[in-house]
Design a protein around this motif. Structure first.
Motif, PDB file in Angstrom:
ATOM      1  N   GLU A   3      52.533  32.734  54.243  1.00  0.00           N
ATOM      2  CA  GLU A   3      51.596  31.621  54.206  1.00  0.00           C
ATOM      3  C   GLU A   3      50.477  31.932  53.220  1.00  0.00           C
ATOM      4  O   GLU A   3      50.372  33.040  52.719  1.00  0.00           O
ATOM      5  N   GLN A   4      49.629  30.919  52.962  1.00  0.00           N
ATOM      6  CA  GLN A   4      48.468  31.174  52.114  1.00  0.00           C
ATOM      7  C   GLN A   4      47.422  31.923  52.920  1.00  0.00           C
ATOM      8  O   GLN A   4      47.203  31.631  54.087  1.00  0.00           O
ATOM      9  N   LYS A  54      49.832  37.652  39.758  1.00  0.00           N
ATOM     10  CA  LYS A  54      49.993  36.631  38.725  1.00  0.00           C
ATOM     11  C   LYS A  54      50.592  35.362  39.340  1.00  0.00           C
ATOM     12  O   LYS A  54      51.572  35.424  40.085  1.00  0.00           O
ATOM     13  N   ASP A  55      49.967  34.222  39.056  1.00  0.00           N
ATOM     14  CA  ASP A  55      50.416  32.903  39.533  1.00  0.00           C
ATOM     15  C   ASP A  55      50.320  32.732  41.048  1.00  0.00           C
ATOM     16  O   ASP A  55      50.878  31.796  41.602  1.00  0.00           O
ATOM     17  N   ARG A  56      49.646  33.671  41.746  1.00  0.00           N
ATOM     18  CA  ARG A  56      49.549  33.551  43.211  1.00  0.00           C
ATOM     19  C   ARG A  56      48.118  33.510  43.720  1.00  0.00           C
ATOM     20  O   ARG A  56      47.895  33.321  44.905  1.00  0.00           O
ATOM     21  N   ILE A  57      47.136  33.688  42.843  1.00  0.00           N
ATOM     22  CA  ILE A  57      45.753  33.738  43.305  1.00  0.00           C
ATOM     23  C   ILE A  57      44.990  32.543  42.749  1.00  0.00           C
ATOM     24  O   ILE A  57      45.176  32.163  41.593  1.00  0.00           O
ATOM     25  N   SER A  58      44.187  31.907  43.602  1.00  0.00           N
ATOM     26  CA  SER A  58      43.471  30.707  43.171  1.00  0.00           C
ATOM     27  C   SER A  58      42.051  30.699  43.723  1.00  0.00           C
ATOM     28  O   SER A  58      41.759  31.301  44.756  1.00  0.00           O
ATOM     29  N   TRP A  59      41.187  30.022  43.013  1.00  0.00           N
ATOM     30  CA  TRP A  59      39.774  29.904  43.367  1.00  0.00           C
ATOM     31  C   TRP A  59      39.609  28.841  44.446  1.00  0.00           C
ATOM     32  O   TRP A  59      40.092  27.720  44.292  1.00  0.00           O
ATOM     33  N   VAL A  60      38.942  29.174  45.533  1.00  0.00           N
ATOM     34  CA  VAL A  60      38.639  28.181  46.567  1.00  0.00           C
ATOM     35  C   VAL A  60      37.133  28.180  46.874  1.00  0.00           C
ATOM     36  O   VAL A  60      36.693  27.529  47.814  1.00  0.00           O
ATOM     37  N   GLY A  61      36.366  28.913  46.066  1.00  0.00           N
ATOM     38  CA  GLY A  61      34.933  29.047  46.302  1.00  0.00           C
ATOM     39  C   GLY A  61      34.127  27.889  45.745  1.00  0.00           C
ATOM     40  O   GLY A  61      34.646  26.973  45.102  1.00  0.00           O
ATOM     41  N   ASN A  62      32.823  27.967  46.005  1.00  0.00           N
ATOM     42  CA  ASN A  62      31.855  27.009  45.485  1.00  0.00           C
ATOM     43  C   ASN A  62      30.552  27.787  45.309  1.00  0.00           C
ATOM     44  O   ASN A  62      29.826  27.993  46.281  1.00  0.00           O
ATOM     45  N   VAL A  63      30.282  28.236  44.074  1.00  0.00           N
ATOM     46  CA  VAL A  63      29.133  29.127  43.864  1.00  0.00           C
ATOM     47  C   VAL A  63      27.815  28.446  44.210  1.00  0.00           C
ATOM     48  O   VAL A  63      26.861  29.112  44.618  1.00  0.00           O
ATOM     49  N   ALA A  64      27.740  27.125  44.096  1.00  0.00           N
ATOM     50  CA  ALA A  64      26.511  26.412  44.443  1.00  0.00           C
ATOM     51  C   ALA A  64      26.186  26.577  45.930  1.00  0.00           C
ATOM     52  O   ALA A  64      25.030  26.479  46.334  1.00  0.00           O
ATOM     53  N   LYS A  65      27.211  26.853  46.735  1.00  0.00           N
ATOM     54  CA  LYS A  65      27.025  27.043  48.171  1.00  0.00           C
ATOM     55  C   LYS A  65      27.133  28.515  48.578  1.00  0.00           C
ATOM     56  O   LYS A  65      27.267  28.825  49.753  1.00  0.00           O
ATOM     57  N   GLY A  66      27.116  29.424  47.591  1.00  0.00           N
ATOM     58  CA  GLY A  66      27.176  30.849  47.893  1.00  0.00           C
ATOM     59  C   GLY A  66      28.548  31.314  48.346  1.00  0.00           C
ATOM     60  O   GLY A  66      28.674  32.296  49.067  1.00  0.00           O
ATOM     61  N   ASP A  67      29.582  30.629  47.892  1.00  0.00           N
ATOM     62  CA  ASP A  67      30.958  30.947  48.300  1.00  0.00           C
ATOM     63  C   ASP A  67      31.759  31.390  47.082  1.00  0.00           C
ATOM     64  O   ASP A  67      31.868  30.656  46.106  1.00  0.00           O
ATOM     65  N   ALA A  68      32.313  32.606  47.144  1.00  0.00           N
ATOM     66  CA  ALA A  68      33.108  33.153  46.038  1.00  0.00           C
ATOM     67  C   ALA A  68      34.510  33.522  46.535  1.00  0.00           C
ATOM     68  O   ALA A  68      35.094  34.512  46.110  1.00  0.00           O
ATOM     69  N   ALA A  71      42.115  32.453  47.265  1.00  0.00           N
ATOM     70  CA  ALA A  71      43.289  32.354  48.138  1.00  0.00           C
ATOM     71  C   ALA A  71      44.476  33.004  47.442  1.00  0.00           C
ATOM     72  O   ALA A  71      44.596  32.955  46.220  1.00  0.00           O
ATOM     73  N   ILE A  72      45.339  33.618  48.250  1.00  0.00           N
ATOM     74  CA  ILE A  72      46.576  34.214  47.732  1.00  0.00           C
ATOM     75  C   ILE A  72      47.746  33.476  48.359  1.00  0.00           C
ATOM     76  O   ILE A  72      47.817  33.311  49.579  1.00  0.00           O
ATOM     77  N   GLN A  73      48.664  33.024  47.502  1.00  0.00           N
ATOM     78  CA  GLN A  73      49.857  32.319  47.960  1.00  0.00           C
ATOM     79  C   GLN A  73      50.947  33.323  48.305  1.00  0.00           C
ATOM     80  O   GLN A  73      51.071  34.351  47.654  1.00  0.00           O
ATOM     81  N   SER A  74      51.742  32.977  49.288  1.00  0.00           N
ATOM     82  CA  SER A  74      52.938  33.741  49.654  1.00  0.00           C
ATOM     83  C   SER A  74      52.699  35.242  49.745  1.00  0.00           C
ATOM     84  O   SER A  74      53.371  36.024  49.064  1.00  0.00           O
ATOM     85  N   PRO A  75      51.739  35.674  50.574  1.00  0.00           N
ATOM     86  CA  PRO A  75      51.495  37.116  50.682  1.00  0.00           C
ATOM     87  C   PRO A  75      52.685  37.856  51.280  1.00  0.00           C
ATOM     88  O   PRO A  75      53.439  37.287  52.074  1.00  0.00           O
ATOM     89  N   VAL A  76      52.834  39.106  50.864  1.00  0.00           N
ATOM     90  CA  VAL A  76      53.876  39.981  51.402  1.00  0.00           C
ATOM     91  C   VAL A  76      53.201  41.266  51.874  1.00  0.00           C
ATOM     92  O   VAL A  76      52.063  41.560  51.497  1.00  0.00           O
ATOM     93  N   MET A  77      53.888  42.032  52.698  1.00  0.00           N
ATOM     94  CA  MET A  77      53.288  43.243  53.256  1.00  0.00           C
ATOM     95  C   MET A  77      52.803  44.205  52.166  1.00  0.00           C
ATOM     96  O   MET A  77      51.794  44.875  52.340  1.00  0.00           O
TER      97      MET A  77
END
Length: 93
Positions: A3-4, A54-68, A71-77
């Protein structure tokens, strides 16, 4: 696994948020080895173009709200390890 997953990172700064603000996410595998930068943000996101995230990490933050957060897609052990978020907002570091 499969999952993400969100990697949360919040920050506070005494300086106004400007285009000079940078966010760097680094990773070191549980097995040890070199730290590697897996994500960089400065005004726009720069996900890594090499390595296991590569191709699995994405920005979900909002620096204006102090969030950096990212998210990582399809994590594995084998993604298990140490993730470090570093925020710099000159002159506040």
């Amino acid at each position: 696994v499969g999952e993400q997953v969100s990697l949360k990172c919040s920050f506070k700064s005494l300086s106004p948020i400007t285009d000079s603000l940078t966010v760097d996410w680094t990773y070191r595998p549980l097995t040890g080895g070199q730290m590697e930068t897996i994500f960089h943000y400065q005004s726009v996101p720069y996900p890594t173009t090499v390595g296991k995230f590569k191709d699995r990490i994405s920005w979900v933050g909002n620096v204006a709200k102090g969030d950096a957060s990212v998210a990582i897609q399809s994590p594995v052990m084998s993604d298990n390890g140490t993730f470090i978020c570093s925020v710099k907002n000159p002159p506040d570091v």
